[in-house]
Motif scaffolding. Structure first.
Motif, PDB file in Angstrom:
ATOM      1  N   GLY A 276       0.815  -1.211   0.000  1.00 25.19           N
ATOM      2  CA  GLY A 276       0.000   0.000   0.000  1.00 25.19           C
ATOM      3  C   GLY A 276       0.849   1.261   0.000  1.00 25.19           C
ATOM      4  O   GLY A 276       0.538   2.232  -0.706  1.00 25.19           O
ATOM      5  N   ILE A 277       1.924   1.263   0.794  1.00 26.22           N
ATOM      6  CA  ILE A 277       2.813   2.432   0.833  1.00 26.22           C
ATOM      7  C   ILE A 277       3.455   2.656  -0.542  1.00 26.22           C
ATOM      8  O   ILE A 277       3.544   3.793  -1.025  1.00 26.22           O
ATOM      9  CB  ILE A 277       3.902   2.243   1.903  1.00 26.22           C
ATOM     10  N   ALA A 278       3.893   1.578  -1.185  1.00 25.89           N
ATOM     11  CA  ALA A 278       4.504   1.697  -2.512  1.00 25.89           C
ATOM     12  C   ALA A 278       3.502   2.242  -3.520  1.00 25.89           C
ATOM     13  O   ALA A 278       3.847   3.074  -4.380  1.00 25.89           O
ATOM     14  CB  ALA A 278       5.040   0.337  -2.965  1.00 25.89           C
ATOM     15  N   LEU A 279       2.251   1.784  -3.427  1.00 24.20           N
ATOM     16  CA  LEU A 279       1.219   2.253  -4.357  1.00 24.20           C
ATOM     17  C   LEU A 279       0.959   3.745  -4.173  1.00 24.20           C
ATOM     18  O   LEU A 279       0.845   4.496  -5.152  1.00 24.20           O
ATOM     19  CB  LEU A 279      -0.065   1.453  -4.141  1.00 24.20           C
ATOM     20  N   VAL A 280       0.860   4.185  -2.927  1.00 22.56           N
ATOM     21  CA  VAL A 280       0.655   5.619  -2.654  1.00 22.56           C
ATOM     22  C   VAL A 280       1.822   6.438  -3.214  1.00 22.56           C
ATOM     23  O   VAL A 280       1.622   7.483  -3.844  1.00 22.56           O
ATOM     24  CB  VAL A 280       0.500   5.867  -1.143  1.00 22.56           C
ATOM     25  N   GLY A 281       3.043   5.963  -2.984  1.00 21.57           N
ATOM     26  CA  GLY A 281       4.205   6.674  -3.492  1.00 21.57           C
ATOM     27  C   GLY A 281       4.211   6.747  -5.011  1.00 21.57           C
ATOM     28  O   GLY A 281       4.533   7.792  -5.595  1.00 21.57           O
ATOM     29  N   LEU A 282       3.841   5.641  -5.669  1.00 15.65           N
ATOM     30  CA  LEU A 282       3.817   5.620  -7.134  1.00 15.65           C
ATOM     31  C   LEU A 282       2.772   6.588  -7.680  1.00 15.65           C
ATOM     32  O   LEU A 282       3.020   7.298  -8.670  1.00 15.65           O
ATOM     33  CB  LEU A 282       3.542   4.199  -7.617  1.00 15.65           C
ATOM     34  N   VAL A 283       1.607   6.636  -7.035  1.00 14.35           N
ATOM     35  CA  VAL A 283       0.563   7.572  -7.460  1.00 14.35           C
ATOM     36  C   VAL A 283       1.045   9.014  -7.318  1.00 14.35           C
ATOM     37  O   VAL A 283       0.832   9.848  -8.207  1.00 14.35           O
ATOM     38  CB  VAL A 283      -0.723   7.347  -6.636  1.00 14.35           C
ATOM     39  N   LEU A 284       1.708   9.320  -6.213  1.00 16.78           N
ATOM     40  CA  LEU A 284       2.233  10.673  -6.018  1.00 16.78           C
ATOM     41  C   LEU A 284       3.272  11.028  -7.084  1.00 16.78           C
ATOM     42  O   LEU A 284       3.331  12.169  -7.565  1.00 16.78           O
ATOM     43  CB  LEU A 284       2.871  10.791  -4.635  1.00 16.78           C
ATOM     44  N   LEU A 285       4.090  10.047  -7.463  1.00 19.14           N
ATOM     45  CA  LEU A 285       5.123  10.305  -8.465  1.00 19.14           C
ATOM     46  C   LEU A 285       4.538  10.562  -9.844  1.00 19.14           C
ATOM     47  O   LEU A 285       5.056  11.389 -10.611  1.00 19.14           O
ATOM     48  CB  LEU A 285       6.079   9.115  -8.540  1.00 19.14           C
ATOM     49  N   LEU A 286       3.464   9.866 -10.176  1.00 21.03           N
ATOM     50  CA  LEU A 286       2.908   9.953 -11.523  1.00 21.03           C
ATOM     51  C   LEU A 286       1.845  11.027 -11.667  1.00 21.03           C
ATOM     52  O   LEU A 286       1.468  11.375 -12.786  1.00 21.03           O
ATOM     53  CB  LEU A 286       2.318   8.599 -11.924  1.00 21.03           C
ATOM     54  N   ALA A 287       1.366  11.553 -10.544  1.00 17.33           N
ATOM     55  CA  ALA A 287       0.258  12.507 -10.589  1.00 17.33           C
ATOM     56  C   ALA A 287       0.735  13.928 -10.357  1.00 17.33           C
ATOM     57  O   ALA A 287       1.674  14.175  -9.603  1.00 17.33           O
ATOM     58  CB  ALA A 287      -0.792  12.151  -9.535  1.00 17.33           C
ATOM     59  N   GLY A 288       0.052  14.885 -11.012  1.00 12.36           N
ATOM     60  CA  GLY A 288       0.260  16.298 -10.712  1.00 12.36           C
ATOM     61  C   GLY A 288       1.597  16.831 -11.170  1.00 12.36           C
ATOM     62  O   GLY A 288       2.404  16.164 -11.812  1.00 12.36           O
ATOM     63  N   LYS A 289       1.822  18.105 -10.820  1.00  8.54           N
ATOM     64  CA  LYS A 289       3.062  18.780 -11.169  1.00  8.54           C
ATOM     65  C   LYS A 289       4.031  18.738 -10.010  1.00  8.54           C
ATOM     66  O   LYS A 289       3.631  18.649  -8.861  1.00  8.54           O
ATOM     67  CB  LYS A 289       2.789  20.235 -11.550  1.00  8.54           C
TER      68      LYS A 289
END
Length: 319
Positions: A276-289
């Motif tokens: 779950g932590i890895a998924l949250v981190g990946l979403v943050l990396l791929l999303a937004g500016k």
């Protein structure tokens, strides 16, 4: 005058909060309902039950059930009483703080019954006791420093590559250090160690992308307070710290998971936590500016078009 007052108050507030979240955990440690198992003949079993208190939860069971409870980490220690002998059994996969309390309490119970005490537990070195929490903290620090340097050096591309390369190198460094101390991991433990490193690095890289250097305020605070909590067992913590900090800190899951796998145990919840932590981190990396940073040449864009050269009013005046 105002600046002097504000900075002094800020220092006092930060010192108070850090003390509350770090040293306060250790200062308020007190055992409460520590689960222990006792195997004893009926007359002695009754005396053992009478010795129960708010600090410990003594379960009188048969030998087979006691060993199952110990293997499943449902109790921190087992005392087996037989004619003329008392044996304390401990599980090295359990947090050392818990086994230390168990040994002290069960030794007192045996001595109260007038029996000599023998302790049976696999030999565990000081490095092996330290390794699970130390590895967790070092993985966090390694990923945090890599993410911070990426921001400071104004990295613009390959942030995801950095977040994937960092855990490989940091986990290799940690494993090498522990091997130097005489600690070796099984394949399952090494796999879990790498998974923890990846999840930490992805989360940290994601926070640095969106917050820039300000992410250190979050990541640094987590590092300062989490190991102090993760190194304890819940039955020794103040209930407030147990609910507010221990219940969710990732350091606790990584340390417990590594400790179990070091001694041929199995884990399940820990895989879900770090997935779950890895998924949250990946979403943050791929999303937004990404967070706004200064230009490399130090020049601030004030919105003047190159074709104009100067603001319009000044150009008309020179004409």
């Amino acid at each position: 005058m105002r600046t002097a007052l504000v900075t002094a108050v800020a220092g006092a507030v930060v010192a108070f909060l850090l003390g509350l979240l770090t040293f306060g955990v250790q200062a308020t440690v007190h055992p409460h309902d520590v689960p222990l198992a006792v195997v004893a003949p009926p007359p002695i079993a009754e005396r053992v039950k009478a010795a129960d208190s708010a600090e410990v939860d003594l379960k009188v069971v048969d030998a087979a059930e006691a060993r199952t409870l110990l293997a499943d980490k449902e109790v921190y220690g087992v005392l087996e009483i037989s004619p003329g002998q008392a044996t304390i059994r401990l599980n090295p996969a359990i947090n050392p703080s818990g086994t230390q309390v168990a040994q002290q309490v069960l030794t007192g119970v045996a001595q109260g019954a007038g029996l000599p005490v023998k302790v049976e537990t696999p030999a565990v070195t000081a490095a092996e006791r330290t390794a699970p929490l130390a590895a967790s903290a070092l993985l966090w620090v390694g990923g945090m420093i890599a993410g911070l340097l990426f921001v400071v050096l104004k990295g613009r591309r390959f942030r995801l590559l950095s977040a994937l390369l960092t855990p490989v190198l940091v986990s290799s460094s940690v494993v090498g250090l522990l091997a130097w101390w005489g600690v070796t991991f099984s394949t399952a433990a090494l796999t879990f160690l790498l998974a923890v490193a990846v999840s930490f690095a992805l989360l940290q890289a994601g926070l640095f992308k969106h917050l820039g250097i300000r992410a250190m305020g979050v990541l640094g605070l987590l590092y300062l307070m989490a190991p102090a909590v993760a190194g304890q067992v819940p039955e020794l913590l103040n209930p407030t710290y147990r609910a507010v900090l221990w219940s969710w800190t990732p350091f606790r899951f990584s340390a417990e998971g590594l400790r179990s796998l070091m001694y041929d145990g199995s884990i399940s919840t820990e895989w879900w936590v770090f997935g779950g932590i890895a998924l949250v981190g990946l979403v943050l990396l791929l999303a937004g500016k990404k967070a706004e940073t200064d230009r490399a040449d130090g020049v601030v864009d004030v919105g003047v078009h190159e074709a104009d050269g100067l603001p319009r009013a000044e150009r008309q005046h020179t004409a």
